[in-house]
Enzyme design. Structure first.
Site, PDB file in Angstrom:
ATOM      1  N   HIS A  40       8.239  11.223  26.805  1.00 11.01           N
ATOM      2  CA  HIS A  40       7.467   9.987  26.976  1.00 11.01           C
ATOM      3  C   HIS A  40       7.469   9.154  25.695  1.00 11.01           C
ATOM      4  O   HIS A  40       6.424   8.754  25.172  1.00 11.01           O
ATOM      5  CB  HIS A  40       6.034  10.292  27.406  1.00 11.01           C
ATOM      6  CG  HIS A  40       5.392   9.129  28.117  1.00 11.01           C
ATOM      7  ND1 HIS A  40       4.410   9.294  29.076  1.00 11.01           N
ATOM      8  CD2 HIS A  40       5.572   7.782  28.003  1.00 11.01           C
ATOM      9  CE1 HIS A  40       4.016   8.104  29.521  1.00 11.01           C
ATOM     10  NE2 HIS A  40       4.715   7.180  28.873  1.00 11.01           N
TER      11      HIS A  40
ATOM     12  N   ARG B   6       6.557   5.691  35.051  1.00 13.67           N
ATOM     13  CA  ARG B   6       5.423   6.593  35.022  1.00 13.67           C
ATOM     14  C   ARG B   6       5.803   7.893  35.732  1.00 13.67           C
ATOM     15  O   ARG B   6       6.568   7.895  36.695  1.00 13.67           O
ATOM     16  CB  ARG B   6       4.199   5.973  35.712  1.00 13.67           C
ATOM     17  CG  ARG B   6       3.847   4.579  35.250  1.00 13.67           C
ATOM     18  CD  ARG B   6       3.514   4.510  33.787  1.00 13.67           C
ATOM     19  NE  ARG B   6       2.273   5.216  33.460  1.00 13.67           N
ATOM     20  CZ  ARG B   6       1.899   5.484  32.208  1.00 13.67           C
ATOM     21  NH1 ARG B   6       2.673   5.138  31.204  1.00 13.67           N
ATOM     22  NH2 ARG B   6       0.755   6.105  31.981  1.00 13.67           N
TER      23      ARG B   6
END
Length: 313
Positions: free
Chosen positions: A276, A228
């Site tokens: 991502h 993350r």
């Protein structure tokens, strides 16, 4: 029993289409359209509008369509119903592909060879073996364990660190804060697959990078973060790359997403950057997981892969 699909940051269209096809005759509601909140019993979401789920009085369960649930657990209005994360072989395999790819790119010095290619220079570089490289994986959930198994088969010397002790055959395990220094000191490539919790936010900082191994065959430690964005302090990553504390970094996640065009990370010569996408899966792979979990709940009153909200994963 209606299902609401609420997605931000991705195109919702293929998800809505797939859910409607696979769930028929169950009503599938697109959150972008007008709907009666009282008719919704389940929600399949990715970064939904804060407060949206709190407006559903008959909600029975929430299904997060990605691996990280911090966007949901960070919503103070999130209703007190079960929250389920996605565990799926396709998602797991894609994350392992990314991790292995990055480790091999740094091992085989792909970026250095690309620079030589651009200059039309035939210049072999000394090549260490995978057996000489120590990979350390922070986060030994489903994703971390699968990546560890594949890296181990390729010959890397793999260790793992997690908050609580795990057992992974052939992988040296370090657990808890007391073991973190020893784990970092034996790590040449640090692979990070941790969830984002209050305890892990900002854990990838200059202090941690300084504790990584300095005696490895790669000439310096490498960071691979596919967990993350909130785990990392990007100013510290840049400073560590510039002063040699880190040799290189592969980053798939960022403090702010999309990554601003002004970020120095875009053009840094020691950074491999992706938007991502490390574990990007498809509606075809994940919709069936959600619908099977709903069917289990309606049949037996239980759910698979429920998030522990206190732990954050």
């Amino acid at each position: 029993m209606s299902l609401l699909v609420a997605i931000r940051g991705w195109s919702p269209d293929p998800w809505v289409v797939r859910f409607r096809k696979a769930a028929h005759p169950r009503p599938v509601i697109d959150a972008r359209e007008a709907f009666d909140p009282a008719t919704i019993h389940y929600a399949a979401v990715w970064k939904p509008e804060p407060g949206l789920l709190a407006r559903l009085p008959n909600l029975r369960a929430i299904f997060n369509l990605g691996a990280g649930v911090d966007a949901l657990t960070g919503d103070s209005t999130l209703p007190d119903v079960p929250l389920c994360r996605i565990v799926n072989p396709d998602l797991t395999a894609r994350m392992t592909e990314y991790v292995v790819l990055q480790c091999l790119m740094h091992l085989r010095q792909v970026e250095a060879y690309r620079r030589l290619q651009a200059e039309a220079r035939w210049e072999p570089i000394d090549q260490p073996a995978a057996t000489d490289v120590r990979v350390g994986i922070m986060g030994l959930g489903v994703l971390g364990q699968d990546a560890a198994e594949v890296l181990k088969r390729l010959g890397f010397r793999v260790a793992g660190w997690s908050r609580s002790s795990k057992a992974v055959p052939g992988v040296e395990i370090f657990a808890g804060e007391a073991a973190l220094d020893a784990f970092l000191a034996r790590t040449d490539i640090l692979v990070v697959l941790l969830p984002l919790t209050p305890e892990t936010r900002g854990i990838l900082n200059g202090d941690l990078f300084a504790r990584l191994a300095r005696d490895g065959v790669l000439g310096g430690p490498v960071l691979v973060n596919a967990g993350r964005g909130g785990l990392q302090v990007e100013a510290d990553i840049l400073a560590s790359l510039n002063d040699g504390t880190l040799k290189a970094a592969s980053l798939d996640v960022f403090e702010t997403e999309p990554l601003p065009a002004s970020s120095p990370l875009w053009k840094h010569p020691k950074v491999i950057l992706t938007p991502h996408v490390a574990a990007d899966s498809t509606p075809e792979a994940l919709v069936e997981v959600v619908l099977a979990n709903i069917a289990l709940h309606e049949r037996e009153g239980r759910l698979n892969d429920v998030v522990d909200r206190r732990a954050g994963y």
